[in-house]
Write a protein that holds these residues in place. Structure first.
Motif, mmCIF file in Angstrom:
data_model
loop_
_atom_site.group_PDB
_atom_site.id
_atom_site.type_symbol
_atom_site.label_atom_id
_atom_site.label_comp_id
_atom_site.label_asym_id
_atom_site.label_seq_id
_atom_site.Cartn_x
_atom_site.Cartn_y
_atom_site.Cartn_z
ATOM 1 N N SER A 73 2.267 41.620 -22.720
ATOM 2 C CA SER A 73 1.886 40.139 -21.961
ATOM 3 C C SER A 73 2.989 39.558 -21.338
ATOM 4 C CB SER A 73 1.850 39.210 -23.087
ATOM 5 O OG SER A 73 3.695 39.006 -23.985
ATOM 6 N N ILE A 74 4.252 39.912 -21.606
ATOM 7 C CA ILE A 74 5.192 39.390 -20.473
ATOM 8 C C ILE A 74 4.983 38.833 -18.760
ATOM 9 C CG2 ILE A 74 7.578 39.226 -19.780
ATOM 10 C CD1 ILE A 74 8.251 39.828 -22.438
ATOM 11 N N PRO A 75 4.684 40.019 -18.079
ATOM 12 C CA PRO A 75 3.786 40.259 -17.008
ATOM 13 C C PRO A 75 3.381 38.548 -16.133
ATOM 14 C CG PRO A 75 4.322 42.374 -17.731
ATOM 15 C CD PRO A 75 4.825 41.339 -18.403
ATOM 16 N N TRP A 76 2.075 39.218 -17.238
ATOM 17 C CA TRP A 76 0.990 37.946 -16.918
ATOM 18 C C TRP A 76 1.365 36.993 -17.168
ATOM 19 C CZ3 TRP A 76 -2.767 39.960 -14.948
ATOM 20 C CH2 TRP A 76 -3.165 41.311 -15.066
ATOM 21 N N LEU A 77 2.400 36.626 -18.303
ATOM 22 C CA LEU A 77 2.504 34.915 -18.501
ATOM 23 C C LEU A 77 3.733 34.732 -17.917
ATOM 24 C CD1 LEU A 77 3.120 35.441 -22.412
ATOM 25 C CD2 LEU A 77 1.316 34.257 -21.119
ATOM 26 N N GLU A 78 4.241 35.605 -17.133
ATOM 27 C CA GLU A 78 5.691 35.063 -16.468
ATOM 28 C C GLU A 78 4.796 34.895 -14.840
ATOM 29 O OE1 GLU A 78 7.754 38.816 -15.505
ATOM 30 O OE2 GLU A 78 10.155 37.423 -16.709
ATOM 31 N N ARG A 79 4.370 35.250 -14.703
ATOM 32 C CA ARG A 79 2.677 35.278 -13.126
ATOM 33 C C ARG A 79 2.704 33.798 -13.358
ATOM 34 N NH1 ARG A 79 2.799 34.626 -7.756
ATOM 35 N NH2 ARG A 79 0.839 35.184 -7.391
ATOM 36 N N ALA A 80 1.644 33.274 -14.548
ATOM 37 C CA ALA A 80 0.965 31.837 -15.115
ATOM 38 C C ALA A 80 2.496 30.975 -14.867
ATOM 39 C CB ALA A 80 0.614 32.251 -16.779
ATOM 40 N N VAL A 81 3.188 31.319 -15.443
ATOM 41 C CA VAL A 81 4.314 30.342 -15.225
ATOM 42 C C VAL A 81 4.954 30.376 -13.739
ATOM 43 C CG1 VAL A 81 6.715 29.766 -14.946
ATOM 44 C CG2 VAL A 81 4.943 29.943 -17.810
ATOM 45 N N GLU A 82 4.788 31.638 -12.617
ATOM 46 C CA GLU A 82 5.235 30.591 -11.463
ATOM 47 C C GLU A 82 4.180 30.264 -10.699
ATOM 48 O OE1 GLU A 82 5.466 34.742 -7.908
ATOM 49 O OE2 GLU A 82 6.429 35.234 -9.724
ATOM 50 N N LEU A 83 3.285 30.969 -11.071
ATOM 51 C CA LEU A 83 2.254 29.445 -10.369
ATOM 52 C C LEU A 83 1.889 28.130 -10.666
ATOM 53 C CD1 LEU A 83 -0.770 32.432 -10.262
ATOM 54 C CD2 LEU A 83 0.571 31.629 -8.152
ATOM 55 N N THR A 84 2.316 28.464 -12.030
ATOM 56 C CA THR A 84 2.721 26.675 -11.933
ATOM 57 C C THR A 84 3.799 25.660 -11.812
ATOM 58 O OG1 THR A 84 1.349 26.901 -14.431
ATOM 59 C CG2 THR A 84 2.760 25.185 -14.618
ATOM 60 N N ASP A 85 4.948 26.819 -11.467
ATOM 61 C CA ASP A 85 5.910 26.511 -11.172
ATOM 62 C C ASP A 85 5.476 25.385 -9.562
ATOM 63 O OD1 ASP A 85 7.235 25.781 -13.218
ATOM 64 O OD2 ASP A 85 8.783 27.762 -12.876
ATOM 65 N N GLU A 86 4.916 26.488 -8.525
ATOM 66 C CA GLU A 86 4.469 26.122 -7.299
ATOM 67 C C GLU A 86 3.727 24.886 -6.798
ATOM 68 O OE1 GLU A 86 2.590 29.484 -6.253
ATOM 69 O OE2 GLU A 86 4.256 31.531 -6.313
ATOM 70 N N LYS A 87 2.415 25.019 -7.808
ATOM 71 C CA LYS A 87 1.314 23.819 -7.413
ATOM 72 C C LYS A 87 2.208 22.857 -8.922
ATOM 73 C CE LYS A 87 -2.531 26.958 -7.336
ATOM 74 N NZ LYS A 87 -3.772 27.007 -8.930
ATOM 75 N N LYS A 88 3.549 22.819 -9.605
ATOM 76 C CA LYS A 88 4.251 21.963 -9.253
ATOM 77 C C LYS A 88 3.221 21.228 -11.033
ATOM 78 C CE LYS A 88 6.766 19.873 -5.718
ATOM 79 N NZ LYS A 88 7.056 19.424 -4.944
ATOM 80 N N GLU A 89 2.481 22.078 -11.807
ATOM 81 C CA GLU A 89 1.652 21.544 -13.065
ATOM 82 C C GLU A 89 2.972 21.363 -14.235
ATOM 83 O OE1 GLU A 89 -1.197 24.049 -12.918
ATOM 84 O OE2 GLU A 89 -2.766 24.231 -11.262
ATOM 85 N N THR A 90 2.067 20.544 -14.680
ATOM 86 C CA THR A 90 2.363 19.812 -16.411
ATOM 87 C C THR A 90 3.017 20.456 -17.615
ATOM 88 O OG1 THR A 90 1.758 17.718 -16.286
ATOM 89 C CG2 THR A 90 4.135 18.631 -15.193
ATOM 90 N N ASP A 91 2.090 22.080 -17.855
ATOM 91 C CA ASP A 91 1.629 21.945 -19.096
ATOM 92 C C ASP A 91 2.483 22.951 -19.416
ATOM 93 O OD1 ASP A 91 0.031 22.804 -20.897
ATOM 94 O OD2 ASP A 91 -1.604 24.130 -20.028
ATOM 95 N N PRO A 92 2.807 22.111 -20.898
ATOM 96 C CA PRO A 92 4.234 23.019 -21.864
ATOM 97 C C PRO A 92 3.218 24.042 -22.256
ATOM 98 C CG PRO A 92 2.987 21.590 -23.050
ATOM 99 C CD PRO A 92 2.476 20.777 -21.905
ATOM 100 N N THR A 93 2.082 24.115 -22.589
ATOM 101 C CA THR A 93 2.092 25.337 -23.396
ATOM 102 C C THR A 93 2.065 27.055 -22.562
ATOM 103 O OG1 THR A 93 0.095 25.072 -23.696
ATOM 104 C CG2 THR A 93 -0.765 26.859 -23.759
ATOM 105 N N LEU A 94 2.177 26.767 -21.147
ATOM 106 C CA LEU A 94 2.736 28.109 -20.590
ATOM 107 C C LEU A 94 3.942 28.568 -20.481
ATOM 108 C CD1 LEU A 94 -0.521 27.118 -19.287
ATOM 109 C CD2 LEU A 94 0.437 28.002 -17.154
#
Length: 560
Positions: free
Chosen positions: A494-515
């Motif tokens: 699961s970790i590679p998928w979750l890391e990529r999700a967080v990476e994209l979230t950081d790039e877009k400066k989104e603020t979802d604590p769930t990820l």
């Protein structure tokens, strides 16, 4: 007799005809010659014709139209050689739909002498009205040969071919007319109008025939006679806009707006052009100019508010939406847009006040229930949200079934899920996927809902994988895939998928604590406590949910 003749002379002058001199007045011999007798008869016929015409005018003025037409018809019978009289009477007959009679009197002239081009053109139009295409084509072609500058002849021929669905021949008529030189300005403008209507009906011809229309429009626009003719310039602006020459259209409308500042119609046309090409700056300028002259215009206030809302200038949006309602309390659309602005600001008291006003003023309808559902959903009052989604569905089924799209049901399913009615949420999401197979948001939402609850994990994983295949850089989808793997006991995978999700979230400066929380859980499960701590801290920084704070403290203790 002299008094009677003066009366006839007066009536003919009023009708636009010149009486001939009386041969009787000119005769000097006691015994008139045959020529004098013929001239006297011709004169008497002409007098009778004009007298009948004058009587017809009198009947017409007294609103005795049938009797008037009878007199007009008799006037032509008395003197069929008077072509101007024949044309006048023919046109009157055609306006009264007495087409056969009009054709009869025009034919009587053609049978006795060479008719003029204009008479042939009118006769051709009459034959076309009478659905006699062969005669219409023959007579109209005759008119064009005699005088190609008569647009009526070209128009009739064009209409005949159109009625026969011969669009190539119809277009050829217009092309031939476009080549006629020295024509009046209105000939060119009306011809352009015919071509535009032809292209409107046959849009596949627009690209190939666009140059011809632009050529005609440019010819008319550059003509000296068009400079001060605002009605003509307005028509040209409309046609330029139709063919996609928006800059020229706007230039003409701007000239008209500046020349006639009290005529807001030109600014409204300009505004429409700017809105259609998404020129917000140009649209805003015109809206504000219109509002300066017409501050109580509800539609302009609404549009000004809509532009402000698009810019998230909520204060301005509220101001202008409120004015639109004040100036027109029946403008229903504004209530919902104003409510949406308030809910976007989490000003729920004001939002529900607006919706309550709408509820009192208008009958129950889909939009009223839908926007109420949205407001409760944003307020996180999911029980009421579901209630109003259901009401919206019931109303729409009866009045507006087209409203019930897969997107509506997707929002409804999400409200059920947040209201913890998972069985109903599942049913609604499955309905969405039946309506729109492969809809990625529904695949992801349903799959994630099952993953969260530890249900149907294999099916959930398959659905989420389909969503990811559709949008491989969607952080929410990637997080769902990582999470379903985690729930299946595959934390390392699961970790590679979750890391990529967080990476994209950081790039877009989104603020979802769930990820961040999910990635922290995966690292914690694999005993990588330092990374788990870092991501729990990021999640808490965004929103300190009690359950995440508890996990954060537990991780800190393990690292001491």
């Amino acid at each position: 007799m002299k008094f009677f003749r003066r009366l006839i002379v007066l009536s003919t002058l009023l009708a636009g005809f010149d009486p001939c001199p009386s041969p009787a007045d000119a005769a000097t011999d006691d015994q008139p010659s045959e020529e004098q007798e013929a001239a006297e008869k011709a004169f008497n016929d002409r007098v009778e014709a004009l007298a009948r015409f004058a009587t017809g005018i009198s009947k017409e003025l007294n609103k005795k139209s049938d009797e008037a037409l009878e007199e007009f018809f008799k006037s032509v019978k008395a003197d069929p050689s008077n072509e101007r009289l024949v044309l006048d009477v023919a046109r009157r007959l055609l306006r009264k739909q007495k087409i056969d009679e009009a054709i009869e009197i025009m034919d009587s002239v053609r049978s006795k002498k060479d008719s003029s081009a204009i008479l042939d053109a009118v006769l051709g139009a009459a034959h076309h009205q009478n659905k006699n295409a062969i005669q219409a084509i023959a007579v109209t072609e005759s008119a064009i040969r005699k005088d190609p500058k008569i647009l009526l002849a070209h128009r009739t021929l064009f209409q005949v071919f159109n009625s026969q669905k011969k669009r190539t021949e119809a277009l050829d008529v217009l092309k031939r007319a476009a080549k006629v030189e020295g024509v009046p300005l209105l000939f060119t403008v009306d011809l352009a109008q015919l071509l535009m209507e032809h292209l409107r009906i046959h849009p596949d011809l627009r690209q190939t025939e666009r140059p011809l229309l632009i050529q005609l429009l440019d010819r008319a626009r550059k003509s000296r006679g068009s400079r001060n003719n605002f009605l003509l310039l307005d028509r040209l602006a409309d046609m330029y806009s139709f063919i996609g020459e928006r800059d020229t259209s706007e230039d003409l409308l701007m000239r008209l707006a500046e020349r006639y500042p009290d005529q807001m119609g030109f600014r409204r046309r300009l505004l429409q052009n700017y809105l259609e090409k998404n020129d917000r700056k140009g649209a805003l300028i015109q809206i504000e100019k219109i509002l300066l002259e017409q501050p109580t215009d509800d539609r302009m206030n609404y549009l000004r508010g809509a532009l402000a809302a698009d810019d998230e200038d909520w204060t301005t949006a509220i101001d202008y939406y409120s004015k639109a309602i004040r100036f027109n309390e029946q403008f229903e659309r504004v209530y919902y847009d104003l409510a949406y602005v308030y809910m976007s600001q989490d000003e729920f008291d004001e939002c529900f006040k607006v919706l309550e006003k709408a509820r009192k003023r208008f009958k129950q309808n889909y939009q009223l229930e839908y926007y109420t559902a949205l407001a409760y959903n944003r307020k996180e009052d999911y029980a009421n949200s579901v209630k109003h989604y259901t009401a919206a569905e019931l109303v729409a089924k009866q009045d507006e079934p087209s409203r019930l799209t897969h997107l509506f049901y997707f929002q409804m399913g999400a409200a059920y899920e947040r209201n913890k009615d998972y069985a109903r949420a599942t049913q609604v999401f499955q309905k969405v996927l039946k309506m729109q197979p492969g809809f990625p948001d529904a695949l992801n939402y349903l799959g994630y809902m099952w993953a969260e609850r530890g249900e149907k994990l294999d099916e959930a994983k398959t659905m989420i994988e389909k969503a990811v295949a559709t949008e491989p850089d969607n952080a929410a989808f990637l997080d769902s895939l990582g999470w379903v793997l985690y729930m299946m006991g595959k934390a390392h995978e699961s970790i590679p998928w979750l890391e990529r999700a967080v990476e994209l979230t950081d790039e877009k400066k989104e603020t979802d604590p769930t990820l961040f929380d999910h990635l922290a859980d995966a690292y914690f499960h694999t005993k990588n406590y330092r990374k788990a701590l870092a991501y729990y801290q990021k999640a808490v920084k965004i929103k300190a949910k009690p359950e995440i704070v508890e996990k954060l403290e537990k991780t800190k203790k393990l690292l001491r």
